[in-house]
Design a protein around this motif. Structure first.
Motif, PDB file in Angstrom:
ATOM      1  N   ALA A 507      -2.088   4.149  -4.741  1.00 38.52           N
ATOM      2  CA  ALA A 507      -1.596   4.621  -3.451  1.00 38.52           C
ATOM      3  C   ALA A 507      -2.542   4.113  -2.381  1.00 38.52           C
ATOM      4  N   LEU A 508      -2.005   3.406  -1.363  1.00 39.03           N
ATOM      5  CA  LEU A 508      -2.812   2.837  -0.284  1.00 39.03           C
ATOM      6  C   LEU A 508      -2.854   3.797   0.892  1.00 39.03           C
ATOM      7  N   SER A 509      -3.980   3.800   1.550  1.00 36.27           N
ATOM      8  CA  SER A 509      -4.105   4.585   2.777  1.00 36.27           C
ATOM      9  C   SER A 509      -4.940   3.805   3.776  1.00 36.27           C
ATOM     10  N   VAL A 510      -4.634   4.009   5.032  1.00 40.35           N
ATOM     11  CA  VAL A 510      -5.331   3.346   6.127  1.00 40.35           C
ATOM     12  C   VAL A 510      -5.792   4.418   7.093  1.00 40.35           C
ATOM     13  N   ASP A 511      -7.098   4.444   7.289  1.00 37.61           N
ATOM     14  CA  ASP A 511      -7.673   5.416   8.229  1.00 37.61           C
ATOM     15  C   ASP A 511      -7.282   6.845   7.849  1.00 37.61           C
ATOM     16  N   TYR A 515      -0.287   4.499   3.491  1.00 31.36           N
ATOM     17  CA  TYR A 515       0.325   3.238   3.909  1.00 31.36           C
ATOM     18  C   TYR A 515       1.836   3.414   4.008  1.00 31.36           C
ATOM     19  N   GLY A 516       2.416   2.845   5.111  1.00 35.91           N
ATOM     20  CA  GLY A 516       3.851   2.940   5.292  1.00 35.91           C
ATOM     21  C   GLY A 516       4.273   2.225   6.549  1.00 35.91           C
ATOM     22  N   GLU A 517       5.571   2.275   6.839  1.00 30.27           N
ATOM     23  CA  GLU A 517       6.104   1.574   7.997  1.00 30.27           C
ATOM     24  C   GLU A 517       5.444   2.023   9.292  1.00 30.27           C
ATOM     25  N   LEU A 518       5.045   3.278   9.327  1.00 29.71           N
ATOM     26  CA  LEU A 518       4.419   3.803  10.545  1.00 29.71           C
ATOM     27  C   LEU A 518       2.907   3.733  10.500  1.00 29.71           C
ATOM     28  N   ASN A 519       2.366   3.206   9.414  1.00 25.11           N
ATOM     29  CA  ASN A 519       0.896   3.135   9.303  1.00 25.11           C
ATOM     30  C   ASN A 519       0.521   1.900   8.489  1.00 25.11           C
ATOM     31  N   LEU A 520       0.716   0.716   9.093  1.00 27.32           N
ATOM     32  CA  LEU A 520       0.397  -0.537   8.427  1.00 27.32           C
ATOM     33  C   LEU A 520      -1.007  -0.987   8.822  1.00 27.32           C
ATOM     34  N   PRO A 521      -1.736  -1.586   7.894  1.00 26.42           N
ATOM     35  CA  PRO A 521      -3.077  -2.090   8.236  1.00 26.42           C
ATOM     36  C   PRO A 521      -2.987  -3.292   9.178  1.00 26.42           C
ATOM     37  N   ILE A 522      -4.030  -3.469   9.981  1.00 35.89           N
ATOM     38  CA  ILE A 522      -4.099  -4.551  10.966  1.00 35.89           C
ATOM     39  C   ILE A 522      -5.345  -5.370  10.695  1.00 35.89           C
ATOM     40  N   GLU A 523      -5.202  -6.657  10.801  1.00 39.37           N
ATOM     41  CA  GLU A 523      -6.356  -7.544  10.618  1.00 39.37           C
ATOM     42  C   GLU A 523      -7.450  -7.157  11.612  1.00 39.37           C
ATOM     43  N   GLU A 564     -15.092   4.653 -11.621  1.00 42.87           N
ATOM     44  CA  GLU A 564     -15.250   3.536 -10.690  1.00 42.87           C
ATOM     45  C   GLU A 564     -13.960   3.191  -9.971  1.00 42.87           C
ATOM     46  N   VAL A 565     -12.823   3.352 -10.653  1.00 48.33           N
ATOM     47  CA  VAL A 565     -11.565   2.886 -10.059  1.00 48.33           C
ATOM     48  C   VAL A 565     -10.710   4.016  -9.508  1.00 48.33           C
ATOM     49  N   GLU A 566     -11.140   5.254  -9.681  1.00 45.33           N
ATOM     50  CA  GLU A 566     -10.306   6.352  -9.191  1.00 45.33           C
ATOM     51  C   GLU A 566      -9.973   6.165  -7.717  1.00 45.33           C
ATOM     52  N   SER A 567     -10.945   5.684  -6.952  1.00 43.50           N
ATOM     53  CA  SER A 567     -10.700   5.320  -5.552  1.00 43.50           C
ATOM     54  C   SER A 567     -11.657   4.194  -5.187  1.00 43.50           C
ATOM     55  N   PHE A 568     -11.183   3.198  -4.461  1.00 39.31           N
ATOM     56  CA  PHE A 568     -11.995   2.063  -4.019  1.00 39.31           C
ATOM     57  C   PHE A 568     -11.389   1.507  -2.745  1.00 39.31           C
ATOM     58  N   THR A 569     -12.160   0.602  -2.097  1.00 39.82           N
ATOM     59  CA  THR A 569     -11.759   0.033  -0.814  1.00 39.82           C
ATOM     60  C   THR A 569     -11.574  -1.467  -0.971  1.00 39.82           C
ATOM     61  N   LEU A 570     -10.468  -1.988  -0.432  1.00 41.95           N
ATOM     62  CA  LEU A 570     -10.208  -3.415  -0.473  1.00 41.95           C
ATOM     63  C   LEU A 570     -11.055  -4.139   0.568  1.00 41.95           C
ATOM     64  N   LEU A 597       3.309  -5.129  -3.470  1.00 37.55           N
ATOM     65  CA  LEU A 597       3.189  -6.037  -2.332  1.00 37.55           C
ATOM     66  C   LEU A 597       2.959  -5.208  -1.082  1.00 37.55           C
ATOM     67  N   PHE A 598       1.924  -5.592  -0.319  1.00 38.49           N
ATOM     68  CA  PHE A 598       1.686  -4.900   0.948  1.00 38.49           C
ATOM     69  C   PHE A 598       1.366  -5.939   2.010  1.00 38.49           C
ATOM     70  N   VAL A 599       1.432  -5.543   3.253  1.00 38.53           N
ATOM     71  CA  VAL A 599       1.246  -6.471   4.366  1.00 38.53           C
ATOM     72  C   VAL A 599       0.089  -5.999   5.236  1.00 38.53           C
ATOM     73  N   VAL A 600      -0.555  -7.004   5.861  1.00 40.97           N
ATOM     74  CA  VAL A 600      -1.562  -6.757   6.893  1.00 40.97           C
ATOM     75  C   VAL A 600      -1.045  -7.397   8.166  1.00 40.97           C
TER      76      VAL A 600
END
Length: 735
Positions: A507-511, A515-523, A564-570, A597-600
């Motif tokens: 499961a991805l999260s940003v800030d 992660y979702g249509e209303l919360n996409l990561p930005i370069e 180690e992998v329960e949670s990590f940062t890309l 597949l996810f987008v930045v």
């Protein structure tokens, strides 16, 4: 009730008493409902009393009588009163020997009982009625027969006897729906305690052409219906059927109709016929006769049936060769081969005799086989999994059958026995509720076995699905039963091993938000966090799994253990589409993969770069011209700009935005008033009064004349001559 029909008629015409009146009256009351009673005044006039409600009435002054009824017959010792009276004690008294109607009747059918033939019969009856009840055809029957004789016959009992003889009917019956006729001889009976009559008569009837003879007994509510009617038939006839058979008892050719027990009026229908021998058969629960087990007792029930009202008598006789093992008059017998010292694999003879009350008999005989050998079987079992190329043969001699989850287990059984009938095959399991496989002789089945519902899954909480779960063990049993009831069983434990892949669930999260249509990561924005806490394996604890992560087809070194992998940062990622792959391997070697597949998105703002400049025309310094300028925008959002060369500028443009699929590309033409000599520099001016300059590879220069070419070549030529002269002078000095 029908028995007191004439009393009820009298009560219908009785006056309604005054309720609640208190002047010039007598108050009669009781604590409980009185039941059936009669109440009349000194003139014999009846007053209605509700038998189901306590008495509470006010009666006119005078002498009153309250009489209890039992089966419609007034009883002795009435309650006499002429003042306020509580009748409770009177109503609660127990009448030890209540007055009742007695007597009997007998219809003797002499015959012949045949189609379209005259029937002869005799009739005799007697009835005795308490003197507390009068004749229903005379007035005031509730006052008793003595009152009627006094009032209607001036006290002359002889006159009453004569009247009674003339008003008493046979009241017998109808034969094939036509009344039987005859001349009665009536003898009246009158004494101090009772009265009644006796009737003797010879009757005749005529049968119709139907095959069945019908006898109708009328039930009219007369006093005669208080007595039972006996009917006798000539041999070989019997009663065949009656809808009112519950009111008939006795023998098929000598039976009694209990008229006093019937509470409704109508006709009792009796079908007559020629006596026939009963039918004889038997049955045994949970047995397939003639096969009997040697080690178990068998109870055989007789099924002797007849067309009449009395069941035939049963007699069982068991013989082995010439020896009688038992001979019993009973409705059932129990055969215990071991108790009877019988050997297995032998035959015995059982005979059932069914005899009706008129002596007709039928027997049923059968040879029974004593089977003491258990059934045998030839059994083959194997399983096949989708991942396997060939089926795996199961060793049926082992107690435990191990097979991977998702495998199809199959069984093939060929059963046999020393007796002739095929063997019943029964497979049972607790795999599912009611799981059963049935066959006879030969049977094959197959079914898929998977882990049970207790395993980990999304239906559990995160904490629970991370715990280890035991492997599923099912029970499996084969039971063979032969016709005699001998059985053989074998059971196994089916252990379902782990063949199911783990379930990584990144499961991805940003800030801090998913992660979702209303919360996409930005370069260039907050980094992407990955959580695997939703993952599980069906059997292993989450800590037992081994992990690996790939990002865009490249290994991502985040570790292999759960901690180690329960949670990590890309790592920081450019704008575009990216693929994250998480692999998990359980202790059984099953590998589960989840690819996402996810987008930045591009950064916010305008990030313009000039990728190409094309000069239009061949104009030189001082001449007008133009340029086609191609730009790339790696940012998103509205950006307003214009392009300038020296003092020449375009109008304002809105930049094409970048997307996850690449930068925004655009081409604009910049008109030049006059080219300047030298390198061409393009200036991008933004609407916030900032600007950026970009050097191009374009150079503006003048066209070359012959003199300019001479002047251009002269310095190299002079240098070459000077060098040549210097070299020649050096050679001369050396010489």
């Amino acid at each position: 009730m029908r028995r007191a029909l004439f009393i009820v008629v009298l009560l219908l015409f009785a006056p309604i008493p005054m309720i609640g009146a208190e002047t010039e009256t007598i108050h009669l009351w009781s604590e409980e409902p009185p039941g059936a009673v009669l109440l009349w005044d000194e003139s014999g006039n009846l007053t209605s009393i509700n038998p189901d409600q306590p008495i509470d009435i006010h009666l006119p002054n005078g002498n009153w009588s309250l009489v209890r009824l039992i089966h419609g017959i007034p009883q002795d010792n009435p309650l006499l009163f002429n003042q306020n009276t509580n009748a409770s004690n009177f109503l609660e008294q127990v009448i030890e020997n209540p007055r009742s109607v007695s007597g009997h009747a007998h219809l003797d059918l002499l015959g012949p009982i045949e189609q379209a033939a005259s029937l002869n019969a005799t009739w005799s009856s007697t009835i005795s009625i308490p003197n507390t009840l009068g004749h229903p055809d005379l007035p005031d029957s509730h006052l008793g027969i003595t009152h009627q004789i006094t009032s209607e016959f001036s006290g002359n009992a002889s006159l009453f006897s004569e009247w009674l003889s003339n008003h008493s009917q046979i009241g017998c019956c109808a034969y094939d729906k036509i009344d039987m006729v005859g001349t009665p001889i009536v003898t009246s009976l009158v004494d101090n305690n009772s009265w009644g009559w006796e009737i003797e008569a010879n009757l005749s009837g005529l049968a119709d052409s139907r095959s069945t003879r019908l006898l109708w007994i009328p039930i009219t509510g007369d006093l005669s219906d208080h007595t039972d009617l006996r009917i006798t038939l000539p041999a070989p006839h019997e009663i065949r059927y009656s809808p009112q058979s519950e009111h008939i008892s006795g023998l098929p050719d000598d039976f009694v109709v209990h008229r006093s027990a019937i509470d409704v009026t109508g006709n009792i229908t009796i079908a007559l016929g020629t006596n026939m021998a009963p039918t004889a058969s038997w049955y045994a629960d949970e047995r397939q006769l003639p096969w009997l087990p040697f080690a178990q007792s068998t109870t055989i029930e007789s099924s002797c049936s007849d067309t009449s009202i009395v069941a035939p008598q049963s007699r069982f006789i068991l013989q082995s060769e010439n020896t009688t093992l038992f001979d019993e008059n009973a409705s059932n017998v129990t055969i215990d081969p071991m108790f009877l010292n019988l050997d297995y694999s032998t035959w015995v003879n059982l005979t059932l005799e069914c005899t009706d009350p008129q002596g007709l008999m039928t027997n049923h005989s059968q040879e029974l086989y004593i089977d003491g050998i258990q059934p045998t079987r030839n059994l083959q079992m194997e399983y096949m999994h989708l991942d396997d190329q060939e089926p795996v043969v199961v060793d049926v001699g082992q107690q435990t059958i191990s097979l991977p989850s998702g495998a199809v287990l199959s069984g093939s059984t060929q059963a046999g026995d020393d007796s002739a009938p095929p063997v019943d095959i029964r497979w049972t399991s607790n795999k599912t509720n009611g799981w059963i496989q049935l066959g006879i002789g030969n049977h094959a089945w197959d079914d898929m076995f998977v882990q049970g519902p207790h395993i980990n899954g999304q239906h559990l909480t995160i904490e629970d699905r991370h715990q280890a779960k035991p492997l599923t063990v099912y029970s499996l049993e084969l039971e063979l039963v032969d016709a005699a009831g001998n059985y053989a069983t074998q059971s196994w434990d089916v252990l379902v091993t782990d063949r199911t892949n783990p379930n990584p669930r990144p499961a991805l999260s940003v800030d801090g938000n998913y992660y979702g249509e209303l919360n996409l990561p930005i370069e260039g924005g907050p980094q992407i966090d990955v959580s695997l806490e939703e993952s599980w394996d069906d059997i292993d604890a989450i800590e037992q799994l081994t992990w690996s992560v790939e990002l865009n087809d490249e290994p991502l070194n985040v570790g292999q253990s759960w901690s180690e992998v329960e949670s990590f940062t890309l790592p920081a990622l450019p704008a575009g589409r990216h693929i994250l792959v998480v692999n998990a391997t359980d202790s059984s070697g099953n590998k589960g993969t989840h690819s996402m597949l996810f987008v930045v998105e591009p950064p916010m703002g305008g990030f313009l770069q000039i990728s190409e400049v094309v000069k239009i025309g061949t104009g030189g310094p001082g001449e007008p011209g133009a340029m086609d300028i191609t730009l790339e925008n790696t940012g998103q959002g509205e950006t307003i700009f214009r392009l300038c060369y020296l003092q020449d500028c375009t109008s304002e443009f809105i930049a094409v935005q970048a997307t996850v699929d690449g930068p925004g590309n655009m081409t604009h033409r910049l008109s030049v008033t006059e080219w300047a000599v030298g390198d061409v520099t393009i200036r991008i001016e933004f609407d916030d009064n900032t600007s950026e300059e970009f050097e191009t590879k374009l150079i503006i220069s003048s066209e070359m004349t012959p003199l300019m070419w001479i002047l251009l070549m002269l310095p190299p030529l002079i240098g070459f001559i000077a060098l040549w002269r210097l070299k020649k002078q050096s050679e001369q000095e050396d010489a």
